[in-house]
Design a protein around this motif. Structure first.
Motif, PDB file in Angstrom:
ATOM      1  N   GLY A 100       0.804  -1.222   0.000  1.00  0.00           N
ATOM      2  CA  GLY A 100       0.000   0.000   0.000  1.00  0.00           C
ATOM      3  C   GLY A 100       0.833   1.266   0.000  1.00  0.00           C
ATOM      4  O   GLY A 100       0.297   2.358  -0.146  1.00  0.00           O
ATOM      5  N   VAL A 101       2.151   1.156   0.221  1.00  0.00           N
ATOM      6  CA  VAL A 101       3.015   2.343   0.157  1.00  0.00           C
ATOM      7  C   VAL A 101       3.769   2.302  -1.168  1.00  0.00           C
ATOM      8  O   VAL A 101       4.535   1.369  -1.439  1.00  0.00           O
ATOM      9  N   ASP A 102       3.536   3.294  -1.984  1.00  0.00           N
ATOM     10  CA  ASP A 102       4.183   3.410  -3.282  1.00  0.00           C
ATOM     11  C   ASP A 102       5.706   3.545  -3.110  1.00  0.00           C
ATOM     12  O   ASP A 102       6.170   4.199  -2.163  1.00  0.00           O
ATOM     13  N   LEU A 103       6.473   2.942  -4.005  1.00  0.00           N
ATOM     14  CA  LEU A 103       7.930   2.998  -3.860  1.00  0.00           C
ATOM     15  C   LEU A 103       8.467   4.427  -3.952  1.00  0.00           C
ATOM     16  O   LEU A 103       9.426   4.784  -3.273  1.00  0.00           O
ATOM     17  N   GLU A 104       7.858   5.241  -4.789  1.00  0.00           N
ATOM     18  CA  GLU A 104       8.336   6.630  -4.880  1.00  0.00           C
ATOM     19  C   GLU A 104       8.072   7.375  -3.565  1.00  0.00           C
ATOM     20  O   GLU A 104       8.893   8.183  -3.112  1.00  0.00           O
TER      21      GLU A 104
END
Ligand code: NDP
Length: 327
Positions: free
Chosen positions: A112-116
């Motif tokens: 749920g946490v975007d890599l960017e």
């Protein structure tokens, strides 16, 4: 052996010493994994290293934080798998397409946490975390001064202090930036570009001396930060965006009211693996549950790294800048 494209510092200097070059990258060594980098964070420490304020032998690849996907395992690595989503900070050479990282430098990025976003959160997020939890443990009723409150660390400090039921006196160099600080929860706003006496303005806004001053601006704000504190207040000088603070007469702490002064740095607050995991877990977890918001204020391809630093050094940014392999 494979190829990577990286942002190199060729010699100490201004943005003109940056060069984007393709080079060989060896296979990951023992205890390392190879990571395809999704994004790297742009930080002031990169500026200090490029300028030679923190001397670093050249040429070197810039960048202390990032996030990406594991694509290969070095000998002996059993606790990671190809496809793992990982992030890091305090690990140099991050402004690249592909890198070998020791597994001890890595944390896992939650679903749920975007890599960017993870790349944008690591260095500044863990910094804000240690500043409000460990350097000075902010609690309900505390009044904190936060300079450059629309900046990367600044916006995170404001959110974390407000979450602890503290009050924030936010400063910034424009009214538009102050509106960003307000939107993050800052209760009092001071434009330090327009006030004559910054400490008096902070005290008037707070109704008293502040309990803690978080100062990453440095040379131009240090004296006012000190003069804004209540007796026995805590001066936290954590950076020098406007320049380094000159040598300091320690008697000023006595005259100011038995003040405390510290000059902390992230490395000493994540040196222990369990402490690193605790801070990263809380920061990335808060992003995952929506209680902490990371403002990515600019996204540049690696090939335009110099423009990203020009914006950061020129006070033209809010939130966090990231570099990505291609736009
Ligand atoms: P910011 O996004 O906060 O950018 C810096 C801001 O500082 C500018 O936007 C500007 O805001 C303000 N500023 C005031 N005077 C100047 C000046 N002369 N030149 C440039 N900027 C100025 O950056 P970061 O969040 O990345 O970093 C903030 C500080 O935190 C830096 O000093 C950095 O070194 C420090 N830091 C320290 C760490 C530690 O562990 N000690 C770790 C991470 C960061 P405005 O226009 O509102 O004045």
């Amino acid at each position: 052996m494979t190829a990577a494209t990286s942002v190199f510092v060729t010699e100490p200097g201004d943005g003109s010493v940056l060069a984007v070059q393709t080079h060989d990258l060896p296979d990951p060594g023992p205890g390392e994994v190879q990571v395809e980098v999704a994004a790297a964070g742009v930080n002031f420490i990169d500026v200090y290293k490029r300028q030679g304020v923190y001397p670093t032998p050249t040429p070197f690849v810039l960048g202390e934080e990032g996030a990406g996907t594991v694509v290969a395992l070095g000998p002996g690595v059993t606790d990671h798998a190809v496809g793992d989503r990982v992030a890091w900070c305090q690990s140099s050479g991050s402004e690249t397409t592909l890198t070998n990282k020791p597994v001890r430098a890595l944390v896992r990025v939650p679903d749920g946490v975007d890599l960017e976003v993870a790349a944008a959160a690591m260095l500044q997020g863990l910094t804000a975390h240690y500043l409000v939890n460990s350097t000075y443990a902010v609690g309900p009723g505390d009044v904190a001064l936060v300079h450059a409150a629309a900046g990367g660390v600044g916006q995170l400090l404001v959110q974390m202090i407000v979450a602890k039921c503290g009050t924030v006196v936010a400063t910034a160099g424009s009214d538009a930036k102050l509106e960003i600080a307000r939107s993050r929860g800052a209760q009092h706003l001071v434009n330090y570009s327009t006030v004559d006496d910054l400490a008096a303005a902070v005290r008037a806004a707070a109704g008293r001396g502040v309990d803690v001053a978080y100062d990453g601006v440095g040379r131009s704000t240090f004296d006012a930060s000190l003069a804004s504190l209540r007796p026995r207040g805590m001066m936290v000088l954590f950076g020098g965006a406007s320049g380094q603070v000159p040598p300091f007469d320690i008697q000023r702490l006595n005259a100011g009211g038995s003040l405390y002064l510290t000059r902390p740095t992230l490395g000493h607050y994540v040196a222990d693996r369990s402490e690193y995991e605790w801070r990263a877990g809380e920061v990335l977890g808060a992003i995952a549950d929506g209680s902490l918001d990371i403002a990515v204020g600019g996204r540049y391809p690696l090939s335009e790294a110099a423009a990203a630093y020009e914006a950061l050094e020129g006070r033209a940014t809010t939130g966090k800048l990231i570099l990505v392999p291609a736009a």
